[in-house]
Design a protein around this motif. Sequence first.
Motif, PDB file in Angstrom:
ATOM      1  N   ARG A 177       0.829  -1.205   0.000  1.00  9.30           N
ATOM      2  CA  ARG A 177       0.000   0.000   0.000  1.00  9.30           C
ATOM      3  C   ARG A 177       0.867   1.261   0.000  1.00  9.30           C
ATOM      4  NH1 ARG A 177      -1.502   0.880   4.672  1.00  9.30           N
ATOM      5  NH2 ARG A 177      -2.421  -1.128   5.137  1.00  9.30           N
ATOM      6  N   GLU A 178       1.933   1.263   0.801  1.00  9.33           N
ATOM      7  CA  GLU A 178       2.821   2.430   0.872  1.00  9.33           C
ATOM      8  C   GLU A 178       3.527   2.689  -0.454  1.00  9.33           C
ATOM      9  OE1 GLU A 178       5.519   1.818   4.124  1.00  9.33           O
ATOM     10  OE2 GLU A 178       3.885   1.740   5.592  1.00  9.33           O
ATOM     11  N   GLN A 179       3.857   1.639  -1.180  1.00  4.84           N
ATOM     12  CA  GLN A 179       4.592   1.782  -2.436  1.00  4.84           C
ATOM     13  C   GLN A 179       3.721   2.255  -3.599  1.00  4.84           C
ATOM     14  OE1 GLN A 179       8.022   1.450  -2.893  1.00  4.84           O
ATOM     15  NE2 GLN A 179       7.859   1.535  -0.663  1.00  4.84           N
ATOM     16  N   ILE A 180       2.406   2.106  -3.472  1.00  2.00           N
ATOM     17  CA  ILE A 180       1.495   2.487  -4.555  1.00  2.00           C
ATOM     18  C   ILE A 180       1.729   3.929  -5.009  1.00  2.00           C
ATOM     19  CG2 ILE A 180      -0.943   3.021  -5.041  1.00  2.00           C
ATOM     20  CD1 ILE A 180      -0.529   0.105  -5.335  1.00  2.00           C
ATOM     21  N   GLU A 181       1.919   4.837  -4.074  1.00  2.00           N
ATOM     22  CA  GLU A 181       2.110   6.246  -4.436  1.00  2.00           C
ATOM     23  C   GLU A 181       3.356   6.431  -5.294  1.00  2.00           C
ATOM     24  OE1 GLU A 181       2.781  10.576  -2.334  1.00  2.00           O
ATOM     25  OE2 GLU A 181       1.828   8.991  -1.166  1.00  2.00           O
TER      26      GLU A 181
ATOM     27  N   SER B 143       2.795   4.898  -8.761  1.00  2.00           N
ATOM     28  CA  SER B 143       1.912   5.735  -9.577  1.00  2.00           C
ATOM     29  C   SER B 143       2.691   6.877 -10.222  1.00  2.00           C
ATOM     30  CB  SER B 143       0.770   6.300  -8.738  1.00  2.00           C
ATOM     31  OG  SER B 143      -0.064   5.261  -8.294  1.00  2.00           O
ATOM     32  N   LYS B 144       3.611   7.454  -9.471  1.00  2.00           N
ATOM     33  CA  LYS B 144       4.438   8.541 -10.026  1.00  2.00           C
ATOM     34  C   LYS B 144       5.352   8.030 -11.127  1.00  2.00           C
ATOM     35  CE  LYS B 144       4.394  11.312  -5.850  1.00  2.00           C
ATOM     36  NZ  LYS B 144       5.160  11.808  -4.700  1.00  2.00           N
TER      37      LYS B 144
ATOM     38  N   GLN C 183       3.688   7.555 -14.592  1.00  2.00           N
ATOM     39  CA  GLN C 183       3.114   8.713 -15.279  1.00  2.00           C
ATOM     40  C   GLN C 183       3.492   8.661 -16.760  1.00  2.00           C
ATOM     41  OE1 GLN C 183       1.202  11.372 -14.279  1.00  2.00           O
ATOM     42  NE2 GLN C 183       0.978  10.513 -12.232  1.00  2.00           N
TER      43      GLN C 183
ATOM     44  N   THR D  20      -3.758   2.220 -12.648  1.00  2.00           N
ATOM     45  CA  THR D  20      -4.106   2.934 -11.421  1.00  2.00           C
ATOM     46  C   THR D  20      -5.532   2.626 -10.973  1.00  2.00           C
ATOM     47  OG1 THR D  20      -4.609   4.963 -12.675  1.00  2.00           O
ATOM     48  CG2 THR D  20      -2.401   4.784 -11.680  1.00  2.00           C
TER      49      THR D  20
ATOM     50  N   GLN E  22      -6.361   0.917  -7.287  1.00  2.00           N
ATOM     51  CA  GLN E  22      -7.365   1.360  -6.319  1.00  2.00           C
ATOM     52  C   GLN E  22      -8.252   0.192  -5.874  1.00  2.00           C
ATOM     53  OE1 GLN E  22      -7.279   4.285  -4.721  1.00  2.00           O
ATOM     54  NE2 GLN E  22      -5.388   4.408  -5.884  1.00  2.00           N
TER      55      GLN E  22
END
Length: 128
Positions: free
Chosen positions: A38-42, A45-46, A49, A105, A109
């Motif tokens: 969960r922490e790595q998702i951000e 996602s970057k 891009q 993405t 979610q």
Amino acid sequence: MDLSTPLHLQGPVVDKAHLERMTGGDQELALEVLGLFREQIELWSKLLQPSTDTQDWGNAAHTVKGSARGIGAWQLGELCGQAEEASKTRPLTRDEKRAFYEAITTEMQSVIGEIAVIEHQYALASLR
């Protein structure tokens, strides 16, 4: 078993049985692994891009693919595998990367939502 539908589309968003096999049935370890995911998702996602260089973008897709498969998020792993393979053939356009990004993405979610359900189930089980 439905042979007309690929295996990764037949099951839950996160295959809890697979997760439990991978963590040896240790709920604390499973929660730790899910938390790290969960922490790595951000970050992922970057890196996915559409403006990211195709090689770096493909490497990010590869990373997410492996992590997703590790927790049993088969559909996310499949999408990332398709993105990775596409990135190996030629430089992808922003529009091509954007299409993959949106699908990936969206599935991320769904995985995050399923992780919350699993975490809740484990919390309830620990009260018994």
